[in-house]
Structures are given as structure tokens and as C-alpha cells.
Design a protein around this motif. Structure first.
Motif, PDB file in Angstrom:
ATOM      1  N   GLY A   1      10.746   4.535 -13.120  1.00  0.00           N
ATOM      2  CA  GLY A   1       9.299   4.674 -13.263  1.00  0.00           C
ATOM      3  C   GLY A   1       8.466   3.507 -12.785  1.00  0.00           C
ATOM      4  N   ASN A   2       9.088   2.510 -12.148  1.00  0.00           N
ATOM      5  CA  ASN A   2       8.329   1.359 -11.656  1.00  0.00           C
ATOM      6  C   ASN A   2       7.676   1.728 -10.320  1.00  0.00           C
ATOM      7  OD1 ASN A   2       8.903  -0.442 -13.734  1.00  0.00           O
ATOM      8  ND2 ASN A   2      10.887  -0.971 -12.840  1.00  0.00           N
ATOM      9  N   GLY A   3       6.359   1.681 -10.273  1.00  0.00           N
ATOM     10  CA  GLY A   3       5.647   2.010  -9.051  1.00  0.00           C
ATOM     11  C   GLY A   3       5.019   0.780  -8.426  1.00  0.00           C
ATOM     12  N   ILE A   4       4.408   0.967  -7.273  1.00  0.00           N
ATOM     13  CA  ILE A   4       3.691  -0.110  -6.599  1.00  0.00           C
ATOM     14  C   ILE A   4       2.293   0.382  -6.259  1.00  0.00           C
ATOM     15  CG2 ILE A   4       5.721  -1.260  -5.651  1.00  0.00           C
ATOM     16  CD1 ILE A   4       5.278   0.219  -3.057  1.00  0.00           C
ATOM     17  N   ALA A   5       1.389  -0.556  -6.083  1.00  0.00           N
ATOM     18  CA  ALA A   5       0.002  -0.219  -5.785  1.00  0.00           C
ATOM     19  C   ALA A   5      -0.106   0.485  -4.433  1.00  0.00           C
ATOM     20  CB  ALA A   5      -0.848  -1.487  -5.789  1.00  0.00           C
ATOM     21  N   ASP A   6      -1.138   1.313  -4.298  1.00  0.00           N
ATOM     22  CA  ASP A   6      -1.308   2.099  -3.069  1.00  0.00           C
ATOM     23  C   ASP A   6      -1.425   1.215  -1.834  1.00  0.00           C
ATOM     24  OD1 ASP A   6      -1.161   4.433  -4.472  1.00  0.00           O
ATOM     25  OD2 ASP A   6      -3.315   4.856  -4.459  1.00  0.00           O
ATOM     26  N   HIS A   7      -2.126   0.081  -1.968  1.00  0.00           N
ATOM     27  CA  HIS A   7      -2.311  -0.748  -0.772  1.00  0.00           C
ATOM     28  C   HIS A   7      -0.988  -1.389  -0.345  1.00  0.00           C
ATOM     29  CE1 HIS A   7      -2.848  -3.680  -4.052  1.00  0.00           C
ATOM     30  NE2 HIS A   7      -2.493  -4.616  -3.188  1.00  0.00           N
ATOM     31  N   TYR A   8      -0.086  -1.664  -1.296  1.00  0.00           N
ATOM     32  CA  TYR A   8       1.252  -2.137  -0.942  1.00  0.00           C
ATOM     33  C   TYR A   8       2.035  -1.022  -0.243  1.00  0.00           C
ATOM     34  CZ  TYR A   8       1.070  -6.527  -3.621  1.00  0.00           C
ATOM     35  OH  TYR A   8       0.783  -7.788  -4.084  1.00  0.00           O
ATOM     36  N   LEU A   9       1.977   0.176  -0.799  1.00  0.00           N
ATOM     37  CA  LEU A   9       2.698   1.315  -0.226  1.00  0.00           C
ATOM     38  C   LEU A   9       2.233   1.581   1.203  1.00  0.00           C
ATOM     39  CD1 LEU A   9       4.677   3.671  -0.534  1.00  0.00           C
ATOM     40  CD2 LEU A   9       2.801   5.006  -1.523  1.00  0.00           C
ATOM     41  N   ASN A  10       0.925   1.555   1.430  1.00  0.00           N
ATOM     42  CA  ASN A  10       0.396   1.783   2.775  1.00  0.00           C
ATOM     43  C   ASN A  10       0.891   0.718   3.743  1.00  0.00           C
ATOM     44  OD1 ASN A  10      -1.038   4.036   1.924  1.00  0.00           O
ATOM     45  ND2 ASN A  10      -2.913   2.897   1.528  1.00  0.00           N
ATOM     46  N   ALA A  11       0.907  -0.537   3.290  1.00  0.00           N
ATOM     47  CA  ALA A  11       1.366  -1.631   4.151  1.00  0.00           C
ATOM     48  C   ALA A  11       2.844  -1.479   4.492  1.00  0.00           C
ATOM     49  CB  ALA A  11       1.109  -2.974   3.468  1.00  0.00           C
ATOM     50  N   LEU A  12       3.633  -1.035   3.524  1.00  0.00           N
ATOM     51  CA  LEU A  12       5.072  -0.866   3.751  1.00  0.00           C
ATOM     52  C   LEU A  12       5.359   0.265   4.741  1.00  0.00           C
ATOM     53  CD1 LEU A  12       6.173  -1.268   0.037  1.00  0.00           C
ATOM     54  CD2 LEU A  12       6.713  -2.861   1.898  1.00  0.00           C
ATOM     55  N   VAL A  13       4.678   1.398   4.572  1.00  0.00           N
ATOM     56  CA  VAL A  13       4.903   2.522   5.482  1.00  0.00           C
ATOM     57  C   VAL A  13       4.364   2.193   6.875  1.00  0.00           C
ATOM     58  CG1 VAL A  13       4.385   4.946   5.935  1.00  0.00           C
ATOM     59  CG2 VAL A  13       4.958   4.209   3.618  1.00  0.00           C
ATOM     60  N   ASP A  14       3.223   1.505   6.950  1.00  0.00           N
ATOM     61  CA  ASP A  14       2.695   1.086   8.249  1.00  0.00           C
ATOM     62  C   ASP A  14       3.719   0.233   9.001  1.00  0.00           C
ATOM     63  OD1 ASP A  14       0.310   2.417   7.957  1.00  0.00           O
ATOM     64  OD2 ASP A  14      -0.848   0.646   7.353  1.00  0.00           O
ATOM     65  N   ALA A  15       4.399  -0.647   8.257  1.00  0.00           N
ATOM     66  CA  ALA A  15       5.430  -1.489   8.882  1.00  0.00           C
ATOM     67  C   ALA A  15       6.603  -0.632   9.341  1.00  0.00           C
ATOM     68  CB  ALA A  15       5.897  -2.558   7.898  1.00  0.00           C
ATOM     69  N   GLY A  16       6.987   0.349   8.528  1.00  0.00           N
ATOM     70  CA  GLY A  16       8.110   1.196   8.894  1.00  0.00           C
ATOM     71  C   GLY A  16       7.861   1.995  10.156  1.00  0.00           C
ATOM     72  N   ILE A  17       6.676   2.582  10.281  1.00  0.00           N
ATOM     73  CA  ILE A  17       6.402   3.432  11.442  1.00  0.00           C
ATOM     74  C   ILE A  17       6.089   2.625  12.694  1.00  0.00           C
ATOM     75  CG2 ILE A  17       5.601   5.321   9.977  1.00  0.00           C
ATOM     76  CD1 ILE A  17       2.750   4.634  10.680  1.00  0.00           C
ATOM     77  N   ALA A  18       5.991   1.296  12.549  1.00  0.00           N
ATOM     78  CA  ALA A  18       5.806   0.442  13.726  1.00  0.00           C
ATOM     79  C   ALA A  18       7.136   0.101  14.386  1.00  0.00           C
ATOM     80  CB  ALA A  18       5.075  -0.846  13.337  1.00  0.00           C
ATOM     81  N   ALA A  19       8.244   0.576  13.828  1.00  0.00           N
ATOM     82  CA  ALA A  19       9.560   0.277  14.391  1.00  0.00           C
ATOM     83  C   ALA A  19       9.722   0.928  15.763  1.00  0.00           C
ATOM     84  CB  ALA A  19      10.654   0.763  13.438  1.00  0.00           C
ATOM     85  N   PRO A  20      10.526   0.327  16.626  1.00  0.00           N
ATOM     86  CA  PRO A  20      10.779   0.948  17.939  1.00  0.00           C
ATOM     87  C   PRO A  20      11.709   2.145  17.809  1.00  0.00           C
ATOM     88  CG  PRO A  20      12.127  -1.015  17.664  1.00  0.00           C
ATOM     89  CD  PRO A  20      11.230  -0.958  16.459  1.00  0.00           C
ATOM     90  N   SER A  21      11.567   3.090  18.727  1.00  0.00           N
ATOM     91  CA  SER A  21      12.463   4.248  18.767  1.00  0.00           C
ATOM     92  C   SER A  21      12.579   4.729  20.202  1.00  0.00           C
ATOM     93  CB  SER A  21      11.948   5.377  17.858  1.00  0.00           C
ATOM     94  OG  SER A  21      10.641   5.771  18.218  1.00  0.00           O
ATOM     95  N   GLY A  22      13.684   5.387  20.511  1.00  0.00           N
ATOM     96  CA  GLY A  22      13.930   5.845  21.879  1.00  0.00           C
ATOM     97  C   GLY A  22      12.850   6.811  22.348  1.00  0.00           C
ATOM     98  N   GLY A  23      12.187   6.462  23.448  1.00  0.00           N
ATOM     99  CA  GLY A  23      11.109   7.305  23.945  1.00  0.00           C
ATOM    100  C   GLY A  23       9.957   7.424  22.966  1.00  0.00           C
ATOM    101  N   ASN A  24       9.887   6.492  22.035  1.00  0.00           N
ATOM    102  CA  ASN A  24       8.871   6.518  20.968  1.00  0.00           C
ATOM    103  C   ASN A  24       8.889   7.866  20.239  1.00  0.00           C
ATOM    104  OD1 ASN A  24       6.844   5.276  19.416  1.00  0.00           O
ATOM    105  ND2 ASN A  24       5.205   6.120  20.674  1.00  0.00           N
TER     106      ASN A  24
END
Length: 199
Positions: free
Chosen positions: A46-69
Motif C-alpha cells: 500500500g505504499n504509494g508515491i506522489a503523482d509528480h514523482y510518478l509522472n517523472a518516473l514514467v517520463d524517464a522510462g518512455i525516453a529510453a531508446p528502442s529499435g526504430g523508436n
């Protein structure tokens, strides 16, 4: 005797067989079902994180490189756990041999999340492939306040997550300082038993 007729034009080209993507899009209903199974197997703290932390984490994740984007990921958050899924319809191609390319991309996304978490003063606890029968659930990540101070080197690395540059030009070669290899070796050694060798 009559001579055989010689064709005056080249034969029509044989059309190449069309490759068909064998996968369907990963539906949100399937993701929710997988997450339900996860919480049947693992404790919900049940431990959650604030929305602005969650947004920052997902933004970092989707900035990862991928084949052919192709960005072969889907993210889902519930009860303090951030889930990373492999949407195979996005990454299927002749270049994704045994899904090696897509797993490199997904690993990069997971590493970006871990690095961003550290920069935010959080500790990321990752469970990789938490459902043995479901390889599309790549990881489940929980976050906790870190007891360690944020290092300047972490902040420097996290800043570069969003600096993207695809450059195939040949640049002038320069010899890297030995301290670079020492630092790379130190970072790699954190992932026992992986070691870095250079000549």
C-alpha cells in the motif's frame, strides 16, 4: 527445323511474401488481469508515491531508446507498484531476433526509471518477470524513500536521460582516459557477477 521463340521481355517478378505480425495489441483489460494475478501472489504493502514523482518516473522510462523508436512498452500503476509490460505488436520485426532488441529497450526503460528514482531521492525495488507464465509482464517496481543522500553523479546521469542524439557521422577518434574505464568498471561491478574488461 523451326527455331524456338525467344522471349522479348523479362518475366514478371514474383511478389515477395508479405510478413504478417502474429501478435495482437496488448489490451488494458489483459494488463489489469495480469496485475490482479500479481497481487494474488505478492503482498500489497500500500505504499504509494506522489503523482509528480510518478509522472517523472514514467517520463524517464518512455525516453529510453528502442529499435526504430517502436517503444514496445506499456506502463500501469496500482497500489504503489509501477508495472512495465511488453507490447509485442510494437516490436515484432525481422530485426528483433528472439526478442533480444525489444528486451534491451525494455531494460533501458527500467534502468531509466531506476536512475530517475535515485535522482528523486527514492529507492527502486524491482521484481523482474514476476509472473513465470506471463512473459509480457517485464517488471514490477516499488519505490521507497532512500536512506542515502543523492549523489551529484546520479543527478548528472539523470539529466542526460532526456538528451537524445542520433548521429552516425564519423568523428575524430580520441583516446579515452583510463579513469573512464575505472569508473565504468566500478559501475558494472555493482551488478555481480558482471565484470568489465578492456585492453
Amino acid at each position: 527445323p523451326k527455331r524456338a521463340a525467344v522471349p522479348t521481355s523479362a518475366p514478371a517478378p514474383v511478389p515477395a511474401p508479405q510478413l504478417v505480425n502474429p501478435y495482437s495489441a496488448l489490451e488494458w483489460s489483459d494488463i489489469r488481469k495480469s496485475v490482479d494475478e500479481f497481487f494474488e501472489k505478492y503482498e500489497d504493502d500500500g505504499n504509494g508515491i506522489a503523482d509528480h514523482y510518478l509522472n517523472a518516473l514514467v517520463d524517464a522510462g518512455i525516453a529510453a531508446p528502442s529499435g526504430g523508436n517502436n517503444q514496445p512498452w506499456k506502463w500501469y500503476y496500482r497500489n504503489g507498484v509501477l508495472f512495465l509490460f511488453h507490447d509485442k505488436i510494437q516490436s515484432w520485426s525481422w530485426g528483433d531476433y528472439y526478442e533480444m532488441g525489444s528486451h534491451i529497450s525494455l531494460g533501458s526503460a527500467l534502468e531509466n526509471v531506476r536512475l530517475q528514482a535515485e535522482a528523486l531521492g527514492l529507492s527502486a525495488q524491482e521484481t523482474v518477470f514476476p509472473l513465470e507464465h506471463n512473459p509480457t509482464m517485464i517488471a514490477a517496481v516499488r519505490f521507497f524513500p532512500s536512506a542515502e543522500p543523492i549523489k551529484q553523479s546520479t543527478l548528472d546521469l539523470a539529466r542526460h536521460i532526456f538528451i537524445r542524439n542520433t548521429n552516425r557521422k564519423l568523428a575524430k577518434r580520441i583516446q579515452l582516459d583510463e579513469s573512464f574505464y575505472d569508473e565504468m568498471g566500478r559501475i558494472v561491478s555493482l551488478f555481480d557477477p558482471v565484470k568489465l574488461y578492456y585492453t
